[in-house]
Design a protein around this motif. Sequence first.
Motif, PDB file in Angstrom:
ATOM      1  N   THR A   1       0.782  -1.593   0.371  1.00  0.00           N
ATOM      2  CA  THR A   1      -0.022   0.561   0.061  1.00  0.00           C
ATOM      3  C   THR A   1       0.937   1.628   0.009  1.00  0.00           C
ATOM      4  OG1 THR A   1      -1.667  -1.098   1.316  1.00  0.00           O
ATOM      5  CG2 THR A   1      -1.691   1.197   1.159  1.00  0.00           C
TER       6      THR A   1
ATOM      7  N   LYS B   1       2.216   2.097  -3.744  1.00  0.00           N
ATOM      8  CA  LYS B   1       1.414   2.522  -4.127  1.00  0.00           C
ATOM      9  C   LYS B   1       0.541   3.950  -4.034  1.00  0.00           C
ATOM     10  CE  LYS B   1      -1.601  -2.228  -4.865  1.00  0.00           C
ATOM     11  NZ  LYS B   1      -2.960  -2.939  -4.943  1.00  0.00           N
TER      12      LYS B   1
ATOM     13  N   ARG C   1       0.932   7.422  -6.725  1.00  0.00           N
ATOM     14  CA  ARG C   1      -0.201   7.811  -7.026  1.00  0.00           C
ATOM     15  C   ARG C   1       0.486   9.231  -6.190  1.00  0.00           C
ATOM     16  NH1 ARG C   1      -4.567   4.252  -4.144  1.00  0.00           N
ATOM     17  NH2 ARG C   1      -5.555   2.931  -6.134  1.00  0.00           N
TER      18      ARG C   1
END
Length: 242
Positions: free
Chosen positions: A186, A189, A193
């Motif tokens: 996570t 990610k 982003r």
Amino acid sequence: MGKNKIGSFTLVAAIVGFMIAIQFQTVKKPVERDTRDIWQLREDLLKEKELQSNLLKEIRSNEDKLSAYDSKRKQSKEQVLRETLDELKTEAGLTEIKGPGIILTIEPVYEEIKLGEPVTSSVSPDLLKRLLNELNMYEAKQISIDGQRVINTTVIRDINKETKIDGYTIRDLPIEVKVVTDNMSTAEKLYNRMQVSKSAEEFFIDNLRLKVSEPKPDITVPSYGNPIRIRNMEPVEKGGKS
């Protein structure tokens, strides 16, 4: 003598004869006597005592098991309460959190200094709120801004032209925004982003740069330092009435 009388007499005689026969058989049958000697009696008594002793031991063992079970059950209830309390404290932000995540650095755009532009020395509350919304949208779990833990009741606002987070003033740049996620996957990610984040563009418009660090496994977010005030709640009285 009539036939009815003869029949009644015959029936009574039969019943009396049957009873006499039963009594005779009872008297005739010898009474069984206990032929065991004293040693056999002692052995039998010893066996009965051993059986009684074993039964008592089994009873005590079962009582000890029940007592241990009750004790464990009470301890398990206390343990559940402690774990629940710890979970609530964690959710409320009252404990320090350490885990995988990223660090965002908000700093002035130093290139503008060479062009004669004034250096931005603060960050607006609106920019911070938009950044927080974006981080939460990308599965951020715990966040701190300039060492101040952000929780559900955190207020970010402008007071006398100063940006304050729950009363704490952000005066100097650069500042760090620490973000903890569930796991490294996570965190990676989130890093990808934030590399193409709209917030970065909005910060740049205000002559600020939003730098994103590589994901790390040990980001530490401090606990919330201010007292949490609970409003519009009252203790429940006995009987379920408030």
